[in-house]
Design a protein around this motif. Structure first.
Motif, PDB file in Angstrom:
ATOM      1  N   LEU A  57      -3.283  -6.622  -3.236  1.00 50.26           N
ATOM      2  CA  LEU A  57      -3.038  -7.990  -2.785  1.00 50.26           C
ATOM      3  C   LEU A  57      -2.617  -8.835  -3.973  1.00 50.26           C
ATOM      4  CD1 LEU A  57      -6.082  -8.521  -0.400  1.00 50.26           C
ATOM      5  CD2 LEU A  57      -3.685  -8.773   0.270  1.00 50.26           C
ATOM      6  N   ASP A  58      -1.619  -9.705  -3.762  1.00 51.72           N
ATOM      7  CA  ASP A  58      -1.082 -10.440  -4.905  1.00 51.72           C
ATOM      8  C   ASP A  58      -0.472 -11.760  -4.429  1.00 51.72           C
ATOM      9  OD1 ASP A  58      -0.153 -11.073  -7.444  1.00 51.72           O
ATOM     10  OD2 ASP A  58       1.656  -9.858  -7.269  1.00 51.72           O
ATOM     11  N   VAL A  59      -0.819 -12.851  -5.108  1.00 52.06           N
ATOM     12  CA  VAL A  59      -0.023 -14.074  -4.984  1.00 52.06           C
ATOM     13  C   VAL A  59       1.180 -13.840  -5.893  1.00 52.06           C
ATOM     14  CG1 VAL A  59       0.065 -16.567  -5.254  1.00 52.06           C
ATOM     15  CG2 VAL A  59      -2.063 -15.482  -4.536  1.00 52.06           C
ATOM     16  N   GLN A  60       2.197 -13.255  -5.326  1.00 54.36           N
ATOM     17  CA  GLN A  60       3.300 -12.740  -6.140  1.00 54.36           C
ATOM     18  C   GLN A  60       4.009 -13.846  -6.913  1.00 54.36           C
ATOM     19  OE1 GLN A  60       7.201 -10.455  -4.798  1.00 54.36           O
ATOM     20  NE2 GLN A  60       5.404  -9.106  -4.749  1.00 54.36           N
ATOM     21  N   ARG A  61       4.212 -14.967  -6.258  1.00 56.87           N
ATOM     22  CA  ARG A  61       4.842 -16.091  -6.957  1.00 56.87           C
ATOM     23  C   ARG A  61       4.604 -17.386  -6.196  1.00 56.87           C
ATOM     24  NH1 ARG A  61       8.765 -12.720  -5.335  1.00 56.87           N
ATOM     25  NH2 ARG A  61       9.142 -12.085  -7.492  1.00 56.87           N
ATOM     26  N   LEU A  62       4.521 -18.458  -6.954  1.00 60.85           N
ATOM     27  CA  LEU A  62       4.518 -19.810  -6.417  1.00 60.85           C
ATOM     28  C   LEU A  62       5.454 -20.625  -7.292  1.00 60.85           C
ATOM     29  CD1 LEU A  62       3.472 -22.060  -4.561  1.00 60.85           C
ATOM     30  CD2 LEU A  62       1.627 -22.433  -6.210  1.00 60.85           C
ATOM     31  N   VAL A  63       6.481 -21.197  -6.691  1.00 65.54           N
ATOM     32  CA  VAL A  63       7.506 -21.924  -7.429  1.00 65.54           C
ATOM     33  C   VAL A  63       7.503 -23.378  -6.978  1.00 65.54           C
ATOM     34  CG1 VAL A  63       9.953 -22.063  -7.996  1.00 65.54           C
ATOM     35  CG2 VAL A  63       8.888 -19.834  -7.608  1.00 65.54           C
ATOM     36  N   ASP A 120       6.465  -4.540   7.066  1.00 61.06           N
ATOM     37  CA  ASP A 120       7.485  -3.503   7.084  1.00 61.06           C
ATOM     38  C   ASP A 120       6.919  -2.204   6.532  1.00 61.06           C
ATOM     39  OD1 ASP A 120       8.047  -3.226   4.122  1.00 61.06           O
ATOM     40  OD2 ASP A 120       8.740  -5.281   4.343  1.00 61.06           O
ATOM     41  N   TYR A 121       7.671  -1.136   6.761  1.00 57.18           N
ATOM     42  CA  TYR A 121       7.340   0.175   6.217  1.00 57.18           C
ATOM     43  C   TYR A 121       8.580   0.701   5.509  1.00 57.18           C
ATOM     44  CZ  TYR A 121       5.035   4.673   5.712  1.00 57.18           C
ATOM     45  OH  TYR A 121       4.437   5.793   5.182  1.00 57.18           O
ATOM     46  N   GLN A 122       8.382   1.262   4.306  1.00 60.67           N
ATOM     47  CA  GLN A 122       9.489   1.757   3.500  1.00 60.67           C
ATOM     48  C   GLN A 122       9.402   3.266   3.328  1.00 60.67           C
ATOM     49  OE1 GLN A 122       8.866  -1.009   0.052  1.00 60.67           O
ATOM     50  NE2 GLN A 122      11.029  -1.498   0.391  1.00 60.67           N
ATOM     51  N   PHE A 123      10.477   3.953   3.718  1.00 62.55           N
ATOM     52  CA  PHE A 123      10.626   5.374   3.470  1.00 62.55           C
ATOM     53  C   PHE A 123      11.413   5.505   2.167  1.00 62.55           C
ATOM     54  CE2 PHE A 123      10.395   4.619   8.004  1.00 62.55           C
ATOM     55  CZ  PHE A 123       9.447   5.537   8.432  1.00 62.55           C
ATOM     56  N   ARG A 124      10.788   6.007   1.118  1.00 62.50           N
ATOM     57  CA  ARG A 124      11.400   6.008  -0.211  1.00 62.50           C
ATOM     58  C   ARG A 124      11.605   7.453  -0.691  1.00 62.50           C
ATOM     59  NH1 ARG A 124       8.348   1.990  -4.090  1.00 62.50           N
ATOM     60  NH2 ARG A 124       6.620   3.448  -3.773  1.00 62.50           N
ATOM     61  N   VAL A 180       8.003  10.815  -3.852  1.00 61.50           N
ATOM     62  CA  VAL A 180       7.973   9.357  -3.947  1.00 61.50           C
ATOM     63  C   VAL A 180       7.171   8.836  -2.767  1.00 61.50           C
ATOM     64  CG1 VAL A 180       9.334   7.243  -4.089  1.00 61.50           C
ATOM     65  CG2 VAL A 180      10.248   9.382  -5.018  1.00 61.50           C
ATOM     66  N   ASN A 181       6.145   8.054  -3.033  1.00 64.15           N
ATOM     67  CA  ASN A 181       5.275   7.564  -1.970  1.00 64.15           C
ATOM     68  C   ASN A 181       5.983   6.534  -1.106  1.00 64.15           C
ATOM     69  OD1 ASN A 181       3.012   9.089  -2.747  1.00 64.15           O
ATOM     70  ND2 ASN A 181       2.397   7.553  -4.242  1.00 64.15           N
ATOM     71  N   ASP A 182       5.931   6.732   0.213  1.00 65.71           N
ATOM     72  CA  ASP A 182       6.340   5.678   1.129  1.00 65.71           C
ATOM     73  C   ASP A 182       5.372   4.504   0.976  1.00 65.71           C
ATOM     74  OD1 ASP A 182       8.311   7.388   1.999  1.00 65.71           O
ATOM     75  OD2 ASP A 182       7.185   8.071   3.752  1.00 65.71           O
ATOM     76  N   ARG A 183       5.730   3.350   1.552  1.00 71.18           N
ATOM     77  CA  ARG A 183       4.905   2.172   1.302  1.00 71.18           C
ATOM     78  C   ARG A 183       4.850   1.254   2.513  1.00 71.18           C
ATOM     79  NH1 ARG A 183       6.343  -1.329  -3.937  1.00 71.18           N
ATOM     80  NH2 ARG A 183       8.116  -1.921  -2.623  1.00 71.18           N
ATOM     81  N   LEU A 184       3.666   0.731   2.785  1.00 73.39           N
ATOM     82  CA  LEU A 184       3.426  -0.247   3.827  1.00 73.39           C
ATOM     83  C   LEU A 184       3.253  -1.618   3.167  1.00 73.39           C
ATOM     84  CD1 LEU A 184       2.713  -0.871   6.861  1.00 73.39           C
ATOM     85  CD2 LEU A 184       0.318  -0.482   6.209  1.00 73.39           C
ATOM     86  N   GLN A 214       0.835  -1.200   0.000  1.00 66.18           N
ATOM     87  CA  GLN A 214       0.000   0.000   0.000  1.00 66.18           C
ATOM     88  C   GLN A 214       0.867   1.246   0.000  1.00 66.18           C
ATOM     89  OE1 GLN A 214      -2.910   0.387   3.125  1.00 66.18           O
ATOM     90  NE2 GLN A 214      -3.981   2.014   2.036  1.00 66.18           N
ATOM     91  N   PRO A 215       1.056   1.871  -1.176  1.00 64.48           N
ATOM     92  CA  PRO A 215       1.738   3.170  -1.205  1.00 64.48           C
ATOM     93  C   PRO A 215       0.926   4.205  -0.425  1.00 64.48           C
ATOM     94  CG  PRO A 215       1.601   2.204  -3.407  1.00 64.48           C
ATOM     95  CD  PRO A 215       0.705   1.396  -2.521  1.00 64.48           C
ATOM     96  N   GLU A 216       1.610   5.136   0.201  1.00 61.36           N
ATOM     97  CA  GLU A 216       0.948   6.153   1.017  1.00 61.36           C
ATOM     98  C   GLU A 216      -0.076   6.929   0.196  1.00 61.36           C
ATOM     99  OE1 GLU A 216       2.225   9.816   4.020  1.00 61.36           O
ATOM    100  OE2 GLU A 216       3.648   8.996   2.565  1.00 61.36           O
TER     101      GLU A 216
END
Length: 392
Positions: A68-74, A367-371, A380-384, A60-62
């Protein structure tokens, strides 16, 4: 600058603790195996070995809606033909709509510490490109510099040798691969480019999809493990990009690529740390940009430092890591000709959060990202982020 000082303070304070061994899947860098290595070492008399890893993520960008994503299944398969010959493959499903073959290679052990390999393999550069299973790194998302500079997941078709010198506490890998694809014909006596300023080399990965090759590339890596708790890596890659027969002689169709990386992983009681530096020098980018209309830089550079501390007792089977990562990466570290450096490509991420390993092979992350970037006035949007990762 204050944020950088804070990070180094956290690392320095944490290093005051004492060292112990931890779970080999995640925490002991000298024993850490990736998915392919576990398949190769885990047959124990069985002909077929099966495994998998996967990630479900929420980003979630600020100020924006979350995703929501099933980003990968290997899905992982290994087959042991005899005591010397094995086959490993990984089939990746991305975002529930794309299917890729991530690895598919034969490993032939010609000696106790020397093996020949051939097929589709990971290029050994840095940490994450080889060790990207979700239980092996902190943070919901992989470090961003590994996306645009390394770029993860980077795999190509090749042949090579891997082994170790036990007396020197040194392991090695050396491969000949096909390279990045830089250009194709645009159908109008011009060139379309796959490489760019914002994403670096990422768009040039061929992924074994009818790969073009007109000149091979060389990739080597050495890992040193002679100091308890510490694993040091030195990587190098050099060669030219690839272009099809009808355009390979055109000015700007190919560029030269030389990349090297340094990485370190460390475990000390409840503290773990890692760091990485990667630099890539690209030749003939001025001609490439003129021919394709792209803005590819002539140098790419990035690094990160990360410290993490287990908040639970060492005697507990579960682990709860609080971590902090400082990351700086620039895909316009230098430019050639009249191309001006774009400060928006000089980016900084600070990521802090928790990784809760509820069992070996299962992790919950937040986590939280300060970008930020170096372009004055750019937003640049921070992201949760939240995620669930598994590996078995």
């Amino acid at each position: 600058m204050k944020k950088i000082i804070l990070l180094f303070a956290v690392l320095a304070i944490s290093l005051a603790s004492g060292q112990t061994m931890q779970d080999s899947i995640t925490f002991d860098p000298q024993k850490q195996l990736n998915a392919a290595q576990r398949l190769l070492s885990g047959n124990y008399g069985k002909a077929v070995t099966v495994g998998a890893y996967g990630e479900l993520t929420y980003n979630q960008p600020e100020g924006q809606n979350g995703e929501l994503d099933v980003q990968r299944l290997v899905v992982l398969f290994g087959y042991k033909f005899d005591d010397k010959t094995q086959f490993v493959t990984e089939l990746e499903f991305e975002h529930v709509e794309e299917i890729f073959v991530e690895q598919a290679f034969v490993n032939y052990a010609i000696g106790s510490n020397v093996s020949l390999r051939g097929g589709l393999m990971l290029v050994p550069m840095g940490i994450i490109n080889e060790f990207h299973e979700p239980t092996t790194f902190n943070g919901v998302e992989r470090p961003a510099m590994d996306n645009v500079i390394v770029p993860t997941t980077w795999r190509e078709i090749g042949v090579g040798v891997t082994g170790r010198f036990n007396d020197l506490s040194l392991s090695y890998q050396a491969y000949i691969f096909n390279g990045f694809k830089s250009t194709s014909s645009d159908g109008a006596d011009g060139l379309s480019g796959y490489l760019s300023g914002s994403s670096g080399l990422r768009g040039g990965r061929q992924k074994a999809i009818k790969s073009t090759i007109d000149s091979p590339t060389l990739s080597v890596k050495f890992d040193y493990y002679g100091i308890p708790g510490l694993r040091l890596g030195l990587s190098a890659y050099t060669g030219k990009t690839q272009a099809a027969d009808d355009i390979e002689e055109l000015d700007g169709a190919n560029i030269g690529t030389t990349m090297f990386g340094l990485d370190a992983r460390y475990a000390y009681q409840r503290f773990t740390a890692r760091g990485q530096f990667v630099y890539a020098s690209l030749n003939d980018t001025e001609a490439y940009n003129l021919a394709t209309g792209k803005d590819l830089g002539s140098a790419l550079q990035g690094y990160y430092l990360e410290g993490a501390y287990n908040l639970l007792s060492q005697e507990k089977r579960q682990r709860l890591f609080a971590f902090l990562r400082y990351e700086q990466y620039d895909t316009h570290a230098d430019t050639a000709g009249g191309l001006m450096r774009n400060d928006a490509y000089n980016r900084t991420d600070i990521t802090t959060g928790l990784s809760y390993h509820i069992a070996p092979g299962v992790v919950l992350k937040g986590d939280y990202q300060f970008r930020d970037n170096a372009l004055s006035g750019d937003q640049v949007n921070d992201r949760l982020n939240f995620g669930v990762g598994v590996w078995f």
